[in-house]
Structures are given as structure tokens and as C-alpha cells.
Design a protein around this motif. Sequence first.
Motif, PDB file in Angstrom:
ATOM      1  N   THR A 243      36.547  36.460  29.659  1.00  5.06           N
ATOM      2  CA  THR A 243      37.465  35.315  29.583  1.00  5.06           C
ATOM      3  C   THR A 243      37.206  34.289  30.680  1.00  5.06           C
ATOM      4  OG1 THR A 243      39.133  36.587  30.813  1.00  5.06           O
ATOM      5  CG2 THR A 243      39.234  36.653  28.409  1.00  5.06           C
ATOM      6  N   GLY A 244      35.954  34.124  31.070  1.00 11.36           N
ATOM      7  CA  GLY A 244      35.561  33.063  31.995  1.00 11.36           C
ATOM      8  C   GLY A 244      36.215  33.196  33.353  1.00 11.36           C
ATOM      9  N   ALA A 245      36.742  32.094  33.866  1.00  3.90           N
ATOM     10  CA  ALA A 245      37.368  32.089  35.183  1.00  3.90           C
ATOM     11  C   ALA A 245      38.582  33.005  35.239  1.00  3.90           C
ATOM     12  CB  ALA A 245      37.770  30.669  35.558  1.00  3.90           C
ATOM     13  N   ALA A 246      39.197  33.290  34.087  1.00  4.83           N
ATOM     14  CA  ALA A 246      40.380  34.151  34.053  1.00  4.83           C
ATOM     15  C   ALA A 246      40.045  35.626  34.169  1.00  4.83           C
ATOM     16  CB  ALA A 246      41.161  33.917  32.751  1.00  4.83           C
ATOM     17  N   HIS A 247      38.768  35.997  33.990  1.00  7.88           N
ATOM     18  CA  HIS A 247      38.443  37.399  33.781  1.00  7.88           C
ATOM     19  C   HIS A 247      38.747  38.313  34.969  1.00  7.88           C
ATOM     20  CE1 HIS A 247      37.070  40.115  30.782  1.00  7.88           C
ATOM     21  NE2 HIS A 247      36.104  40.621  31.532  1.00  7.88           N
ATOM     22  N   PRO A 248      38.381  37.972  36.199  1.00  7.55           N
ATOM     23  CA  PRO A 248      38.758  38.878  37.292  1.00  7.55           C
ATOM     24  C   PRO A 248      40.259  39.055  37.402  1.00  7.55           C
ATOM     25  CG  PRO A 248      37.872  36.801  38.155  1.00  7.55           C
ATOM     26  CD  PRO A 248      37.585  36.833  36.694  1.00  7.55           C
ATOM     27  N   GLY A 249      41.021  38.001  37.148  1.00 12.10           N
ATOM     28  CA  GLY A 249      42.478  38.119  37.187  1.00 12.10           C
ATOM     29  C   GLY A 249      43.019  38.958  36.055  1.00 12.10           C
ATOM     30  N   LEU A 250      42.459  38.793  34.866  1.00  9.30           N
ATOM     31  CA  LEU A 250      42.917  39.583  33.716  1.00  9.30           C
ATOM     32  C   LEU A 250      42.661  41.064  33.932  1.00  9.30           C
ATOM     33  CD1 LEU A 250      43.950  39.794  30.775  1.00  9.30           C
ATOM     34  CD2 LEU A 250      41.584  39.446  30.044  1.00  9.30           C
ATOM     35  N   LEU A 251      41.448  41.422  34.371  1.00 11.08           N
ATOM     36  CA  LEU A 251      41.130  42.825  34.595  1.00 11.08           C
ATOM     37  C   LEU A 251      41.941  43.403  35.753  1.00 11.08           C
ATOM     38  CD1 LEU A 251      37.251  42.925  34.074  1.00 11.08           C
ATOM     39  CD2 LEU A 251      39.080  43.350  32.419  1.00 11.08           C
ATOM     40  N   LEU A 252      42.206  42.593  36.782  1.00  9.35           N
ATOM     41  CA  LEU A 252      43.051  43.068  37.877  1.00  9.35           C
ATOM     42  C   LEU A 252      44.475  43.309  37.389  1.00  9.35           C
ATOM     43  CD1 LEU A 252      43.606  43.730  40.826  1.00  9.35           C
ATOM     44  CD2 LEU A 252      43.900  41.270  41.246  1.00  9.35           C
ATOM     45  N   ALA A 253      44.999  42.401  36.571  1.00  7.42           N
ATOM     46  CA  ALA A 253      46.347  42.586  36.037  1.00  7.42           C
ATOM     47  C   ALA A 253      46.436  43.863  35.209  1.00  7.42           C
ATOM     48  CB  ALA A 253      46.744  41.372  35.196  1.00  7.42           C
ATOM     49  N   ALA A 254      45.419  44.128  34.373  1.00 12.19           N
ATOM     50  CA  ALA A 254      45.417  45.345  33.566  1.00 12.19           C
ATOM     51  C   ALA A 254      45.379  46.590  34.447  1.00 12.19           C
ATOM     52  CB  ALA A 254      44.219  45.343  32.612  1.00 12.19           C
ATOM     53  N   THR A 255      44.695  46.515  35.579  1.00 18.65           N
ATOM     54  CA  THR A 255      44.625  47.643  36.504  1.00 18.65           C
ATOM     55  C   THR A 255      45.952  47.834  37.226  1.00 18.65           C
ATOM     56  OG1 THR A 255      42.259  47.232  36.816  1.00 18.65           O
ATOM     57  CG2 THR A 255      43.356  48.623  38.450  1.00 18.65           C
ATOM     58  N   LEU A 256      46.573  46.752  37.672  1.00 17.34           N
ATOM     59  CA  LEU A 256      47.871  46.852  38.339  1.00 17.34           C
ATOM     60  C   LEU A 256      48.935  47.387  37.402  1.00 17.34           C
ATOM     61  CD1 LEU A 256      47.876  43.504  40.374  1.00 17.34           C
ATOM     62  CD2 LEU A 256      47.617  45.829  41.286  1.00 17.34           C
ATOM     63  N   ASP A 257      48.770  47.164  36.097  1.00 18.47           N
ATOM     64  CA  ASP A 257      49.725  47.699  35.123  1.00 18.47           C
ATOM     65  C   ASP A 257      49.830  49.214  35.203  1.00 18.47           C
ATOM     66  OD1 ASP A 257      50.388  45.221  34.070  1.00 18.47           O
ATOM     67  OD2 ASP A 257      49.028  45.371  32.358  1.00 18.47           O
ATOM     68  N   THR A 258      48.734  49.878  35.561  1.00 17.91           N
ATOM     69  CA  THR A 258      48.700  51.346  35.552  1.00 17.91           C
ATOM     70  C   THR A 258      48.574  51.959  36.939  1.00 17.91           C
ATOM     71  OG1 THR A 258      46.293  51.349  35.225  1.00 17.91           O
ATOM     72  CG2 THR A 258      47.667  51.346  33.250  1.00 17.91           C
ATOM     73  N   ALA A 259      48.344  51.132  37.959  1.00 14.30           N
ATOM     74  CA  ALA A 259      48.137  51.664  39.310  1.00 14.30           C
ATOM     75  C   ALA A 259      49.439  52.210  39.885  1.00 14.30           C
ATOM     76  CB  ALA A 259      47.586  50.560  40.218  1.00 14.30           C
ATOM     77  N   ARG A 260      49.309  53.255  40.679  1.00 14.94           N
ATOM     78  CA  ARG A 260      50.454  53.839  41.374  1.00 14.94           C
ATOM     79  C   ARG A 260      50.464  53.367  42.824  1.00 14.94           C
ATOM     80  NH1 ARG A 260      48.216  58.267  38.859  1.00 14.94           N
ATOM     81  NH2 ARG A 260      47.568  59.140  40.863  1.00 14.94           N
ATOM     82  N   PRO A 261      51.637  53.279  43.428  1.00 13.82           N
ATOM     83  CA  PRO A 261      51.701  52.837  44.829  1.00 13.82           C
ATOM     84  C   PRO A 261      50.764  53.639  45.717  1.00 13.82           C
ATOM     85  CG  PRO A 261      53.902  52.975  43.903  1.00 13.82           C
ATOM     86  CD  PRO A 261      52.976  53.554  42.871  1.00 13.82           C
ATOM     87  N   GLY A 262      50.033  52.936  46.568  1.00  9.86           N
ATOM     88  CA  GLY A 262      49.107  53.579  47.491  1.00  9.86           C
ATOM     89  C   GLY A 262      47.702  53.718  46.977  1.00  9.86           C
ATOM     90  N   GLN A 263      47.490  53.587  45.676  1.00  8.32           N
ATOM     91  CA  GLN A 263      46.140  53.688  45.145  1.00  8.32           C
ATOM     92  C   GLN A 263      45.318  52.467  45.547  1.00  8.32           C
ATOM     93  OE1 GLN A 263      46.541  54.410  40.853  1.00  8.32           O
ATOM     94  NE2 GLN A 263      46.122  56.576  41.228  1.00  8.32           N
ATOM     95  N   THR A 264      44.009  52.679  45.699  1.00  2.00           N
ATOM     96  CA  THR A 264      43.115  51.612  46.140  1.00  2.00           C
ATOM     97  C   THR A 264      42.316  51.054  44.965  1.00  2.00           C
ATOM     98  OG1 THR A 264      41.505  53.312  46.765  1.00  2.00           O
ATOM     99  CG2 THR A 264      42.910  52.376  48.511  1.00  2.00           C
ATOM    100  N   ILE A 265      42.001  49.767  45.047  1.00  7.34           N
ATOM    101  CA  ILE A 265      41.302  49.048  43.968  1.00  7.34           C
ATOM    102  C   ILE A 265      40.166  48.240  44.582  1.00  7.34           C
ATOM    103  CG2 ILE A 265      41.523  47.323  42.134  1.00  7.34           C
ATOM    104  CD1 ILE A 265      44.598  47.916  42.223  1.00  7.34           C
ATOM    105  N   LEU A 266      38.981  48.362  44.006  1.00  8.33           N
ATOM    106  CA  LEU A 266      37.865  47.482  44.332  1.00  8.33           C
ATOM    107  C   LEU A 266      37.694  46.519  43.183  1.00  8.33           C
ATOM    108  CD1 LEU A 266      35.343  46.496  45.876  1.00  8.33           C
ATOM    109  CD2 LEU A 266      34.050  48.311  44.712  1.00  8.33           C
ATOM    110  N   LEU A 267      37.944  45.236  43.428  1.00  8.94           N
ATOM    111  CA  LEU A 267      37.731  44.197  42.429  1.00  8.94           C
ATOM    112  C   LEU A 267      36.461  43.431  42.808  1.00  8.94           C
ATOM    113  CD1 LEU A 267      38.529  42.290  40.087  1.00  8.94           C
ATOM    114  CD2 LEU A 267      39.910  41.006  41.730  1.00  8.94           C
ATOM    115  N   LEU A 268      35.489  43.412  41.907  1.00 10.44           N
ATOM    116  CA  LEU A 268      34.218  42.739  42.157  1.00 10.44           C
ATOM    117  C   LEU A 268      33.973  41.725  41.056  1.00 10.44           C
ATOM    118  CD1 LEU A 268      31.586  42.548  43.819  1.00 10.44           C
ATOM    119  CD2 LEU A 268      30.616  44.246  42.258  1.00 10.44           C
ATOM    120  N   SER A 269      33.830  40.466  41.448  1.00 14.31           N
ATOM    121  CA  SER A 269      33.496  39.402  40.518  1.00 14.31           C
ATOM    122  C   SER A 269      32.096  38.914  40.835  1.00 14.31           C
ATOM    123  CB  SER A 269      34.504  38.252  40.647  1.00 14.31           C
ATOM    124  OG  SER A 269      34.131  37.163  39.827  1.00 14.31           O
TER     125      SER A 269
END
Length: 468
Positions: A243-269
Motif C-alpha cells: 500500500t505504498g507510503a501507507a504500508h509500514p503503518g498498516l503492517l505496524l497497526a496490524a501487529t499492534l492489534d495482536t501485540a501484548r504489553p511488553g512485547q518487542t517489535i522490529l519494524l523495517l521499511s
Amino acid sequence: MPEQNGIGAYAAYLPAYALTGTSLDGAEPPPGGPARGVAAFDEDTVTMAVEALREIAAGTPAGRQLLLATTGAPYDGKTSAGIVHEALGLDPGVAAADLRGHRSGAVALDLVLRGGATAALADVRTTRPGAPDELAQGDAAAAFTAGDAAAVLLARAGRTAEVLDRWRLPGERHDRVWDERFTAEILVASGREAARRALAEAGLDAVDHVVVASSNARAAAALRRALGGSGADAAVERLTGHTGAAHPGLLLAATLDTARPGQTILLLSAAEGADAFVLRAGDGVGSARGGRPVREQLAARQDLAYGRYLRWRGLLDVQGPARPAAPAPAAPPMHRRAGWKYRLEGGRCDACGAVTTPPGRVCASCGVAGGTGGGEKVTLRDRVATVVSVTRDHLTTMPEAEVAIVVADFDDDGLGGGRLSAYAADVEPAAVTVGMRMRPTFRRLWTTDAIHNYFWKLRPWGATTDDD
């Protein structure tokens, strides 16, 4: 500035339509194949940004920035983020600015995480019919505000690599793409180095979630393997397209939907280099989302026929009705009536408390003259209405055979109600019925004389579309 660098709230917006096949002869696509999100004919990056931000951006304070990151702004030379700002009704002290290019989504996220900005990442992606990546591109928006409830930034690293990967010239509509076998090597090298530096700065050898966004599919797959990703991000991408410029944000949002407090995330664009972010999910991640989860929106989409998609995109020229084009809006009335046009504000009568839409000099309920002129302004954009009449227009100049026009009464809720006549959106005209519950959605009505005319339509509101 936020107490900690991070994300306070987030939201994603996926259009109501999905394209799963590109056959004009009616052949069914194979089951389980890829799909792409498709913005409706009346949507663009501005309208999708409004839909993503409307749930989370109301409290943006003066002195902050509102950013719109996109590769396809509806205007050149005019700040499209200003339209988003007006539709959201933000404080005039909030500065609005556009960020352009394939890397702009990651830059906008960085400015949210480290600079306290509010940002929408939105794109509408269009390829030539029959292009190899026609189903691999898609439309979406994601939005973020600063804070620490959703996620805290632990580290960030970036690398720049000038490479002719994906580009287009001014005035062109479709991206040009270099051979991905060549550009993948450069993007993978940049991505691995940026991730290594970010993880080292965060003091981590591994993370709970790996999220990779790159329009180069070969590079994205290689980076996911190298970083030990589970493939959950790739599964979402297979249903949305890149989804172009939206893609890192979209995939991050989908990850935050399921992430539990304290879990770590590596977002790479990985785009023209790479941007890596290491985040820790905040204690409030479960309640920081505005609107529906990404996967719930994916499940609610409608299948779209390929021919209809081509008409919507203007890629298939068809004869319309013999009807003159709608007149172009003019700058003076748009400015004077901005409250109604962009924020759907009605006027509350000082005498009876009813809401008149659009605001006028005479109350539509009790007939008192001047009652709504200086009274309280009431925005209807976030309220639900009930359809009281339906008309089907078969001579529309829009790229549809017919559209539904409804008259709907807004719920009173102690605020005086109000009535709106508007086009229906995201629903077949024959399915619109009296009694249907609908909610305003910001759309582009038409474009005449190089002026985009934005206003509010009504889309179905209920168990199959949105949360009440």
C-alpha cells in the motif's frame, strides 16, 4: 512533547472493496490467491486519511504537526494535509504539511515517535492493466498520534541508498519499476544494516514481532528470512497488496492489534535505503486502537469485479449519460461555509434546540428566524443517522450505472438531531432501504475544472461494517 517517544493511539482504514482477479472474460480466480484493497471511485488519499485519523486525532494540541505521507496526493503545489486538518476540525495552531515519496511513510512514523506529530499514511496505488504487480499493489491508510500507550520507541536507525527502484515523472500516473533482482540486493543490504544497528542500540538480540515493508517483494522476503520473521506481516500484505507510503503503518497497526504489553517489535521499511524502528508494546496497547482491527476489516470487504475496478480508476473509457458535468466549487463559499462542507456542522436553534442542516437563518424545526445564526455549532460527522427516504439516480456522471441518494435523520442523543441529504457509499443502491442505519464518511464527490469537491456521504453502519 510526549513524556516518552512513542505511539499514543493508532488506527487503520481499509477500503470496503477487494480485487482478487484481473480477468475480463469472467474467469474465476484460483481460491486462496492474493488480493488487493481497492479504494472506491470517490476515495483518495485525503479521504482515507480522514477516515483513519477521525477516531484518534481530535485531541491534537496546538503547536503540533499534522502530516500526510503519500505518493499520490490529489493536488500538486497545494497542501493536501490542510483538507484533512479542516475535515477533522483541528485547532488552527496545528501545522499541516505533506510528505511525498515511497519513503515518506517511514519518515512520518519517525516524526510521530520522536517529534510528537500526528500523522496519516495513505496511498491509492494504480498500475497499468495487466501489469505483473497489479494485484500486488493496494490502497489503505494508517494513522498515529504521539504518546506511550500503544508503543514506546526503544531505538531507531536508518540508511539512505540512491537507487532507481520505483519512480514516475511529474504528470505520470503509473510507477516505473527497475528489475527487482538488482534493486533487491541494495535494499536487503540497507535493511539488514539498519536492523542490526537498531537492535544493537536497543540492546536486543531478537524481538517478538518482525514487520517488513518493501515494495520490492524479493527484498521483503529475504529480509523476513534474515530477521526471523513469522510471516504474519506477509499474510496481511497478501490480502491488501503493498500500500505504498501507507504500508509500514498498516503492517505496524496490524501487529499492534495482536501485540501484548511488553512485547518487542522490529519494524523495517526498505525503500531507497531502509528505516528500522524497535518498539515495545505499551501497557495500554489493547485500548489504544481507534476503529476496527485490520483483520476484522479484511474479513468484511466486498469482492469487486475487474471491469468495475477499471471504470473506477478511469482505465476503461465508457460512455456516460448525456448530462452536463457538475459545477466546480468556488473558493469564497468553500471558505465561508467550511464548517458545513468539511466538518458537517449544523446550527442549533436558540429557541427550540433543534439542529438545522445546513446552517441557515431560519430554524427548520420551529421556524424562528435568526435562531441558528449565532447559536451553537453541532458537528454531525461522528453521529449515526436513520434513512427516511431513498432515491436511485440512473443518470449519474459518476463511474457507476446508478447511485443512491438518501435523506437521513440523525439520532437526537439530546443534541437536537438534524437531517442530511447525501449520496450513499460502500453499498449497492438496491440494498439501501428506509430504516437503514448509516454514518457520515468523507468522500470526493467529483472533480471539475481541476478542483476536487469534497463533502460527506453516508455509509452503512452496523454489525457488518463498523462498531456502533
